[in-house]
Design an enzyme around this catalytic site. Structure first.
Site, PDB file in Angstrom:
ATOM      1  N   ASN A 112       1.862 -30.845 -53.934  1.00 48.03           N
ATOM      2  CA  ASN A 112       2.296 -31.848 -52.976  1.00 48.03           C
ATOM      3  C   ASN A 112       1.793 -33.193 -53.514  1.00 48.03           C
ATOM      4  O   ASN A 112       1.211 -33.259 -54.591  1.00 48.03           O
ATOM      5  CB  ASN A 112       1.718 -31.538 -51.589  1.00 48.03           C
ATOM      6  CG  ASN A 112       2.571 -32.139 -50.472  1.00 48.03           C
ATOM      7  OD1 ASN A 112       3.075 -33.258 -50.604  1.00 48.03           O
ATOM      8  ND2 ASN A 112       2.725 -31.417 -49.381  1.00 48.03           N
ATOM      9  N   THR A 159      11.188 -36.526 -55.894  1.00 54.54           N
ATOM     10  CA  THR A 159      11.500 -37.946 -56.041  1.00 54.54           C
ATOM     11  C   THR A 159      12.722 -38.204 -56.926  1.00 54.54           C
ATOM     12  O   THR A 159      13.458 -39.167 -56.706  1.00 54.54           O
ATOM     13  CB  THR A 159      10.243 -38.661 -56.591  1.00 54.54           C
ATOM     14  OG1 THR A 159       9.177 -38.426 -55.661  1.00 54.54           O
ATOM     15  CG2 THR A 159      10.448 -40.145 -56.745  1.00 54.54           C
ATOM     16  N   ASN A 204       3.431 -25.599 -45.291  1.00 54.18           N
ATOM     17  CA  ASN A 204       2.892 -26.855 -45.813  1.00 54.18           C
ATOM     18  C   ASN A 204       1.460 -27.042 -45.313  1.00 54.18           C
ATOM     19  O   ASN A 204       1.236 -27.466 -44.184  1.00 54.18           O
ATOM     20  CB  ASN A 204       3.804 -27.994 -45.347  1.00 54.18           C
ATOM     21  CG  ASN A 204       3.315 -29.355 -45.782  1.00 54.18           C
ATOM     22  OD1 ASN A 204       2.314 -29.472 -46.493  1.00 54.18           O
ATOM     23  ND2 ASN A 204       4.014 -30.388 -45.360  1.00 54.18           N
ATOM     24  N   CYS A 214       0.160 -31.672 -46.329  1.00 52.57           N
ATOM     25  CA  CYS A 214       0.709 -32.999 -46.039  1.00 52.57           C
ATOM     26  C   CYS A 214      -0.418 -34.008 -45.887  1.00 52.57           C
ATOM     27  O   CYS A 214      -1.273 -33.859 -45.019  1.00 52.57           O
ATOM     28  CB  CYS A 214       1.559 -32.996 -44.768  1.00 52.57           C
ATOM     29  SG  CYS A 214       2.254 -34.648 -44.495  1.00 52.57           S
ATOM     30  N   GLY A 242       6.231 -31.933 -59.202  1.00 49.46           N
ATOM     31  CA  GLY A 242       5.429 -33.135 -59.362  1.00 49.46           C
ATOM     32  C   GLY A 242       5.978 -33.924 -60.529  1.00 49.46           C
ATOM     33  O   GLY A 242       5.694 -33.625 -61.685  1.00 49.46           O
ATOM     34  N   GLY A 243       6.826 -34.887 -60.232  1.00 45.55           N
ATOM     35  CA  GLY A 243       7.315 -35.802 -61.262  1.00 45.55           C
ATOM     36  C   GLY A 243       8.400 -35.274 -62.166  1.00 45.55           C
ATOM     37  O   GLY A 243       8.695 -35.886 -63.191  1.00 45.55           O
TER      38      GLY A 243
HETATM   39  C1  LIG Z   1       9.304 -39.199 -49.018  1.00 42.17           C
HETATM   40  C2  LIG Z   1       8.664 -37.859 -49.229  1.00 42.17           C
HETATM   41  C3  LIG Z   1       8.552 -36.973 -48.155  1.00 42.17           C
HETATM   42  C4  LIG Z   1       7.957 -35.713 -48.325  1.00 42.17           C
HETATM   43  N1  LIG Z   1       7.880 -34.851 -47.265  1.00 42.17           N
HETATM   44  C5  LIG Z   1       7.346 -33.610 -47.449  1.00 42.17           C
HETATM   45  C6  LIG Z   1       7.325 -32.652 -46.372  1.00 42.17           C
HETATM   46  O1  LIG Z   1       7.806 -32.902 -45.262  1.00 42.17           O
HETATM   47  N2  LIG Z   1       6.757 -31.422 -46.609  1.00 42.17           N
HETATM   48  C7  LIG Z   1       6.238 -31.092 -47.846  1.00 42.17           C
HETATM   49  O2  LIG Z   1       5.754 -29.982 -48.014  1.00 42.17           O
HETATM   50  N3  LIG Z   1       6.275 -31.971 -48.874  1.00 42.17           N
HETATM   51  C8  LIG Z   1       6.808 -33.214 -48.706  1.00 42.17           C
HETATM   52  N4  LIG Z   1       6.859 -34.098 -49.777  1.00 42.17           N
HETATM   53  C9  LIG Z   1       6.313 -33.692 -51.085  1.00 42.17           C
HETATM   54  C10 LIG Z   1       7.430 -33.227 -52.040  1.00 42.17           C
HETATM   55  O3  LIG Z   1       8.060 -32.071 -51.535  1.00 42.17           O
HETATM   56  C11 LIG Z   1       6.886 -32.930 -53.455  1.00 42.17           C
HETATM   57  O4  LIG Z   1       5.996 -31.848 -53.367  1.00 42.17           O
HETATM   58  C12 LIG Z   1       6.151 -34.107 -54.074  1.00 42.17           C
HETATM   59  O5  LIG Z   1       6.852 -35.293 -53.817  1.00 42.17           O
HETATM   60  C13 LIG Z   1       5.941 -33.963 -55.588  1.00 42.17           C
HETATM   61  O6  LIG Z   1       7.141 -33.830 -56.295  1.00 42.17           O
HETATM   62  P1  LIG Z   1       7.968 -35.060 -56.951  1.00 42.17           P
HETATM   63  O7  LIG Z   1       7.013 -35.862 -57.776  1.00 42.17           O
HETATM   64  O8  LIG Z   1       9.055 -34.411 -57.741  1.00 42.17           O
HETATM   65  O9  LIG Z   1       8.497 -35.859 -55.804  1.00 42.17           O
HETATM   66  C14 LIG Z   1       7.439 -35.354 -49.610  1.00 42.17           C
HETATM   67  C15 LIG Z   1       7.566 -36.256 -50.677  1.00 42.17           C
HETATM   68  C16 LIG Z   1       8.168 -37.493 -50.508  1.00 42.17           C
HETATM   69  C17 LIG Z   1       8.273 -38.416 -51.688  1.00 42.17           C
END
Ligand SMILES: Cc1cc2nc3c(=O)[nH]c(=O)nc-3n(C[C@H](O)[C@H](O)[C@H](O)COP(=O)(O)O)c2cc1C
Ligand SMILES: Cc1cc2nc3c(=O)[nH]c(=O)nc-3n(C[C@H](O)[C@H](O)[C@H](O)COP(=O)(O)OP(=O)(O)OC[C@H]3O[C@@H](n4cnc5c(N)ncnc54)[C@H](O)[C@@H]3O)c2cc1C
Ligand code: FES
Lengths: 303, 263
Positions: free
Chosen positions: A196, A270, A131, A134, A247-248
């Site tokens: 991310n 999410t 990662n 972040c 992403g979404g």
């Molecule tokens: C509450 C939360 C915590 C997250 N923690 C991490 C993490 O610890 N490491 C990481 O690489 N991405 C983290 N992410 C990013 C997600 O893995 C993902 O890449 C990002 O939310 C986009 O995808 P989505 O729109 O489907 O959620 C986090 C996302 C959310 C919403």
């Protein structure tokens, strides 16, 4: 006529996934949290919450606010740190009936390398996701993912410590994501995953204060899908290793969009919060779509 | 914990902007205990996107009830659902009140819609002990469930900010008065309401050495302990910084008041 069960397995480096659907880091805990709601054996894999060398308390509350078709989070990588992870969580992972990928984050390139080394040769960890993206930590994290040289340096150092498949998680908070992706591949990445969260902010107009205690946070959910898709498309054109799109993504139709622009696999983040069964439904949706269109291999989707 | 589609069996407007829904969810109610909550997907559209948490207000053999106040988009939409509509819910979630079978009178303290989980608790406690509830609200119309508690044979006292019902003041004023005059020491206290009220409640409980359990609120995403979005600051003598962030959705929502660090 007998319908042939389509083959939806994919390879990420030397890691074979039975299907292209993974649950995203930070959105699925350590797997156990969702075990009563999700049949984990149906998933291609799960990616664990980010692990850092030392324990991190994370950011103050509020850490989550909802925005239009999305959410901002500023969790700040709260986790128990490497040594407690090895003691308390690792033993439980062998019960998880799918591939488990560890997500690692460091404040220095050396920290990444140390964590990577410690997590190698552990039976229950199938791959590492680095990662470098972040947005909620003040040292390391996204700073590495915003610089080609640093990206190369981190990946290269980790590469020397482990023979596990390496996935590099890219930040969308950059001007040219393709060049960062290339640096990751040059450093030895077997795959990249993106995006991310997008750095964002929300104000409370009554109190005139930011709605997150940390002021800024990472935006995720349906709101970011078009941005994510565009970036996945750009990266797929720029490199020759598998790309894990995210992403979404909420539905199998969303995941098809990512597969269509060249992603090898997808991550569900999410969407798990909204519907814990989303990842299972997406696996089934992809299969049904392929059956309906008489496709027997996943790559046929793109033709 | 399971995810089910639950039919709305009953809907009642209990007060202006306050609704009670009875949900057909026997598989959730059979495992539910007072203080736990359910996570409700209000719409399959993306606005609002996330589920909304609601305390379990009543546990019956047929299902559960929730009681909520309209505060924003999600609760407004939920208030527009009709009897017969279906809701996608997950539950029972979280760590509820720990109920000890002792002879002491239990004192329940509610702020506003904080009465919601305390009704399920009262129904349970009532089986073996005397229960007293102190309800605080801005004004008369926000004092809900009064008759329902009385029907259980529970002693109810009310405080309103404007004095339109009961004493003019807040629920914790009632608590102080009661504890100051009570002959029996260390009565167990159970509280639910806004954070500032819970903080004062904890201080009073500490002063009178009463065991005190409070139900906290936090913005939530997953509701199952996976996202770390919903934490509360909890004392931890073993941590170098003497605290840790615990998840309200799984380690709570009910915590021992002594554990909570208010700053
Ligand atoms: C509450 C939360 C915590 C997250 N923690 C991490 C993490 O610890 N490491 C990481 O690489 N991405 C983290 N992410 C990013 C997600 O893995 C993902 O890449 C990002 O939310 C986009 O995808 P989505 O729109 O489907 O959620 C986090 C996302 C959310 C919403
Ligand atoms: C464990 C738990 C149990 C709950 N039980 C009940 C209950 O039994 N009855 C009830 O009426 N409400 C309860 N709540 C609060 C309820 O979840 C929120 O009121 C609801 O999520 C608001 O959604 P909305 O879309 O209407 O408001 P939004 O549009 O999201 O927000 C409107 C306003 O409400 C505030 N708000 C949003 N979420 C919360 C929250 N979780 N806690 C406090 N304030 C919030 C926002 O900051 C904003 O000012 C509970 C919360 C938790 C965490
Ligand atoms: S809401 Fe996700 S950990 Fe509590």
């Amino acid at each position: 006529m007998q319908t042939i069960e389509p083959d939806i397995s994919v390879n990420i480096g030397k890691l074979k996934l039975k299907n292209p659907v993974l649950c995203a880091s930070g959105c699925f805990g350590y797997g156990q949290e969702y075990a009563e709601l999700v049949d984990l054996s149906m998933l291609g894999g799960i990616i664990l919450k980010g692990i850092t060398l030392k324990e991190r308390h994370g950011n103050p509350m509020p850490r989550i606010v909802e925005t239009s078709a999305g959410m901002l989070n500023s969790v700040g990588l709260q986790n128990m740190g490497l040594s407690r992870f090895l003691r308390e969580k690792l033993p439980l992972l062998s019960n998880i009936p799918t591939n488990v990928i560890a997500n690692i984050c460091g404040e220095t390139p050396e920290e990444y390398a140390t964590i990577a080394k410690e997590l190698s040769n552990k039976d229950s960890i199938a791959a590492l996701e680095i990662n470098i993206s972040c947005p909620n930590v003040s040292h390391g994290g996204m700073l590495f993912g915003q610089d080609m040289m640093l990206t190369f340096e981190v990946v290269n150092l980790v590469r020397k410590q482990t023979s596990l498949p390496l996935i590099v998680k890219l930040s969308p908070n950059v001007t040219d994501i393709a060049s960062i992706a290339r640096a990751a591949v040059d450093g030895g990445a077997d795959a990249v995953s993106l995006i991310n969260t997008l750095l964002g902010m929300a104000m409370n107009i009554k109190t005139k204060k930011p709605r997150l205690a940390n002021i800024t946070g990472g935006l995720s959910g349906p709101a970011i899908k078009p941005v994510a898709l565009r970036m996945v498309w750009e990266v797929c054109k720029a490199i020759n290793v598998p790309v894990i799109g995210q992403g979404g993504i909420m539905t199998w139709e969303d995941s098809l969009e990512f597969l269509l622009v060249g992603a090898t696999a997808v991550c569900i983040g999410t969407a798990n919060f909204v519907n814990p069964k989303a990842s299972m439904e997406i696996v089934q949706g992809i299969k049904d779509y392929m059956k309906q269109h008489k496709m027997i291999e996943l790559k046929a989707i793109r033709m | 914990m399971i995810q089910v589609t639950a039919k709305i069996l009953e809907k009642e407007e209990v007060a202006p902007d306050h609704y009670r829904l009875a949900l057909d969810a026997p598989l959730i109610s059979k495992d539910a205990s007072p203080g736990q909550f359910i996570h409700v997907n209000i719409t399959s559209q993306y606005m609002p996107l996330l589920r909304r948490p609601f305390s379990i207000h009543r546990i019956t053999p047929f299902g559960i009830e929730i009681l909520f106040r309209i505060v924003g988009t999600g609760t407004k939409l939920l208030s527009e659902k009709r009897q017969g509509d279906e809701l996608d819910i997950i539950g029972p979630l979280g760590h509820g009140f720990s109920i000890k079978n002792n002879a002491f009178t239990a004192i329940l303290v509610a702020g506003g819609v904080g009465v919601a989980p305390l009704f399920a608790l009262a129904e349970r406690l009532r089986q073996f002990t005397e229960v007293r509830i102190l309800i605080g609200s801005k004004t008369k119309t926000g004092v809900i469930c009064l008759e329902k508690f009385e029907a259980l044979g529970i002693d109810v006292q009310v405080a309103t900010d404007d004095g339109s019902l009961g004493i003019k003041g807040v629920a914790t004023d009632l608590l102080e008065d009661f504890l100051a005059t009570s002959a029996s020491p260390q009565l167990p206290i159970y509280g639910c309401g806004p954070m500032p009220m819970l903080r004062i409640l904890s201080e009073i409980a500490h002063l009178y050495s009463s065991p005190c359990q409070i139900s906290l609120e936090a913005n939530m995403a997953c509701g199952v302990g996976a996202c770390l979005g919903c934490v509360a600051k909890i004392a931890n003598p073993h941590s170098p910084s003497h605290f840790e962030y615990k998840r309200v959705c799984v380690d709570g929502p009910v915590f021992d008041a002594r554990e909570i660090l208010w700053r």
